[in-house]
Write an enzyme that holds these catalytic residues in place. Structure first.
Site, PDB file in Angstrom:
ATOM      1  N   LYS A  42       0.040   4.225  -0.350  1.00 27.57           N
ATOM      2  CA  LYS A  42      -0.652   5.416   0.190  1.00 27.57           C
ATOM      3  C   LYS A  42      -0.443   6.585  -0.778  1.00 27.57           C
ATOM      4  O   LYS A  42      -0.457   6.362  -1.989  1.00 27.57           O
ATOM      5  CB  LYS A  42      -0.172   5.699   1.609  1.00 27.57           C
ATOM      6  CG  LYS A  42      -0.280   4.434   2.481  1.00 27.57           C
ATOM      7  CD  LYS A  42      -0.067   4.614   3.939  1.00 27.57           C
ATOM      8  CE  LYS A  42      -0.229   3.269   4.645  1.00 27.57           C
ATOM      9  NZ  LYS A  42      -0.150   3.346   6.088  1.00 27.57           N
ATOM     10  N   ASN A  45       0.870  -1.180   0.000  1.00 29.49           N
ATOM     11  CA  ASN A  45       0.000   0.000   0.000  1.00 29.49           C
ATOM     12  C   ASN A  45       0.905   1.227   0.000  1.00 29.49           C
ATOM     13  O   ASN A  45       1.483   1.566   1.033  1.00 29.49           O
ATOM     14  CB  ASN A  45      -0.908  -0.006   1.238  1.00 29.49           C
ATOM     15  CG  ASN A  45      -1.766   1.242   1.309  1.00 29.49           C
ATOM     16  OD1 ASN A  45      -1.849   2.009   0.343  1.00 29.49           O
ATOM     17  ND2 ASN A  45      -2.405   1.453   2.453  1.00 29.49           N
ATOM     18  N   GLY A  55       2.477   2.603  10.680  1.00 30.85           N
ATOM     19  CA  GLY A  55       3.424   3.698  10.455  1.00 30.85           C
ATOM     20  C   GLY A  55       4.114   4.189  11.710  1.00 30.85           C
ATOM     21  O   GLY A  55       4.725   5.256  11.714  1.00 30.85           O
ATOM     22  N   HIS A 109      -9.469   0.971   4.913  1.00 37.58           N
ATOM     23  CA  HIS A 109      -8.187   1.186   5.600  1.00 37.58           C
ATOM     24  C   HIS A 109      -8.410   2.177   6.742  1.00 37.58           C
ATOM     25  O   HIS A 109      -9.223   3.090   6.626  1.00 37.58           O
ATOM     26  CB  HIS A 109      -7.154   1.727   4.603  1.00 37.58           C
ATOM     27  CG  HIS A 109      -5.775   1.771   5.189  1.00 37.58           C
ATOM     28  ND1 HIS A 109      -5.363   2.771   6.019  1.00 37.58           N
ATOM     29  CD2 HIS A 109      -4.732   0.905   5.071  1.00 37.58           C
ATOM     30  CE1 HIS A 109      -4.109   2.535   6.386  1.00 37.58           C
ATOM     31  NE2 HIS A 109      -3.699   1.404   5.828  1.00 37.58           N
ATOM     32  N   GLU A 154      -5.110  -4.899  10.809  1.00 38.65           N
ATOM     33  CA  GLU A 154      -4.133  -3.830  10.994  1.00 38.65           C
ATOM     34  C   GLU A 154      -4.470  -3.066  12.279  1.00 38.65           C
ATOM     35  O   GLU A 154      -5.338  -2.185  12.255  1.00 38.65           O
ATOM     36  CB  GLU A 154      -4.187  -2.851   9.821  1.00 38.65           C
ATOM     37  CG  GLU A 154      -3.837  -3.473   8.497  1.00 38.65           C
ATOM     38  CD  GLU A 154      -3.319  -2.420   7.523  1.00 38.65           C
ATOM     39  OE1 GLU A 154      -2.189  -2.579   7.055  1.00 38.65           O
ATOM     40  OE2 GLU A 154      -4.024  -1.430   7.279  1.00 38.65           O
ATOM     41  N   GLU A 169      -6.879   4.654   7.676  1.00 39.88           N
ATOM     42  CA  GLU A 169      -6.720   6.073   7.311  1.00 39.88           C
ATOM     43  C   GLU A 169      -7.986   6.595   6.618  1.00 39.88           C
ATOM     44  O   GLU A 169      -8.323   7.766   6.739  1.00 39.88           O
ATOM     45  CB  GLU A 169      -5.464   6.248   6.437  1.00 39.88           C
ATOM     46  CG  GLU A 169      -4.201   6.101   7.280  1.00 39.88           C
ATOM     47  CD  GLU A 169      -2.988   5.557   6.538  1.00 39.88           C
ATOM     48  OE1 GLU A 169      -2.993   5.565   5.297  1.00 39.88           O
ATOM     49  OE2 GLU A 169      -2.047   5.101   7.215  1.00 39.88           O
ATOM     50  N   SER A 175       3.639  -1.783  10.411  1.00 43.40           N
ATOM     51  CA  SER A 175       5.091  -1.736  10.621  1.00 43.40           C
ATOM     52  C   SER A 175       5.795  -3.047  10.259  1.00 43.40           C
ATOM     53  O   SER A 175       6.762  -3.449  10.920  1.00 43.40           O
ATOM     54  CB  SER A 175       5.415  -1.306  12.059  1.00 43.40           C
ATOM     55  OG  SER A 175       4.926   0.010  12.296  1.00 43.40           O
TER      56      SER A 175
HETATM   57  O1  LIG Z   1      -1.635  -0.476   4.555  1.00 44.91           O
HETATM   58  C1  LIG Z   1      -0.597  -0.555   5.189  1.00 44.91           C
HETATM   59  C2  LIG Z   1      -0.600  -0.251   6.593  1.00 44.91           C
HETATM   60  O2  LIG Z   1      -1.203   0.973   6.845  1.00 44.91           O
HETATM   61  C3  LIG Z   1       0.729  -0.420   7.261  1.00 44.91           C
HETATM   62  O3  LIG Z   1       1.569   0.671   7.037  1.00 44.91           O
HETATM   63  P1  LIG Z   1       3.080   0.586   7.604  1.00 44.91           P
HETATM   64  O4  LIG Z   1       3.653  -0.679   7.074  1.00 44.91           O
HETATM   65  O5  LIG Z   1       3.745   1.811   7.091  1.00 44.91           O
HETATM   66  O6  LIG Z   1       2.944   0.562   9.099  1.00 44.91           O
END
Ligand SMILES: O=C[C@H](O)COP(=O)(O)O
Length: 278
Positions: free
Chosen positions: A41, A39, A198, A123, A192, A125, A237
């Site tokens: 983002k 992802n 993040g 998600h 998640e 977010e 993460s």
């Molecule tokens: O979609 C992915 C998740 O939000 C995980 O993000 P991350 O690997 O940066 O923590």
């Protein structure tokens, strides 16, 4: 269905699941398909995208899905075709309506036309910054399926909910609403925990396994056979160093990777971990 009845059903499912788990009744099925999903983002530009797809390699035994920002889907699709690689594309979000006056939104049939086979739905977010609730997410799941996309439904508890021992209740509710009127076998889940996204603070593999086992137990109360087949991915993460520990867990069928998916070398290592199955 009215709210008190829905709440009652959720409570019944949760109690039944907890009873099954305490009796060690939920079966673990090995041999499910593995997924490594990126992802991106709101990151990466056109040049970085083309370069990424030139360098990244598919590997047998794992479905690799990249979810770039929507404007990069078509160039990514073209690049994958040129390279002849077994890589799939996913959208990060789609709108619940087929089409219409929804300025700035993304139609599911359009991303399908641009080469997507998957779409993330719900998600955290999207839930946090765009006020997506479980009802909207349920509609988006249905829209994705109608357009021939596999929804990757993101679920997870916030830090506050974790501290209040609400995790199981939150997950049960999110799962039941996402699957309303849907064949569970058509959906992928991504667990998640919001506090792990993040932040560099990932759920421990044991902690993640426990929640994946719980999610599968909830699913088995909806449809036992599907529950054994449904892929449940962990996200939060994940990086090239900790991926192997998640891959070893029996109920973790892959990972949804944010930050570490932006670096080709790191992401390739994560693919290799799941492709080799150890
Ligand atoms: O979609 C992915 C998740 O939000 C995980 O993000 P991350 O690997 O940066 O923590």
């Amino acid at each position: 269905m009215n709210q008190p009845i829905k709440a009652y059903i959720k409570q019944l499912v949760q109690e039944a699941v907890e009873q099954s788990l305490s009796q060690g009744k939920t079966a673990i099925s090995i041999g499910r398909k593995k997924y490594v999903i990126a992802n991106w983002k709101m990151n990466q530009n056109l040049q970085e995208t083309l370069s990424f797809f030139q360098k990244i390699q598919d590997e047998d035994g794992v479905e690799v899905v990249i979810c770039p920002p929507a404007p990069l889907l078509l160039p990514a699709h073209t690049q994958i075709m040129q390279e002849g690689k077994k890589l799939s594309l996913g959208a990060q979000n789609v709108h619940q309506e087929e089409k219409g006056a929804y300025t700035g939104e993304i139609a599911a049939n359009l991303v399908k036309e641009f080469g997507c086979q998957y779409t993330l739905i719900g998600h955290s977010e999207r839930r946090q910054y765009f006020q997506e609730d479980d009802q909207t997410i349920s509609l988006k799941v249905k829209r994705a399926l109608q357009e021939g996309l596999t929804p990757v439904v993101c679920i997870g508890e916030t830090l506050e909910q974790k501290h209040q021992a609400q995790t199981e209740k939150v997950l049960t509710s999110q799962i039941l609403l996402a699957l309303e009127g849907v064949n569970p076998a058509d959906v992928i889940f991504a667990y998640e925990p919001v506090w792990a996204i993040g932040t560099g603070e990932s759920a421990s593999p044991e902690e993640a396994q426990k929640m994946h086992h719980y999610i599968r137990a909830v699913l088995s109360h909806i449809d036992k056979k599907s529950a054994e087949q449904i892929a449940i991915l962990y996200g939060g993460s994940v990086n090239e160093t900790n991926a192997k520990e998640y891959a070893l867990m029996p109920d973790i069928d892959g990972v949804l990777v944010g930050g570490a998916s932006l670096k080709v070398d790191a992401f390739q290592k994560i693919i290799t971990v799941f492709a080799k199955g150890d």
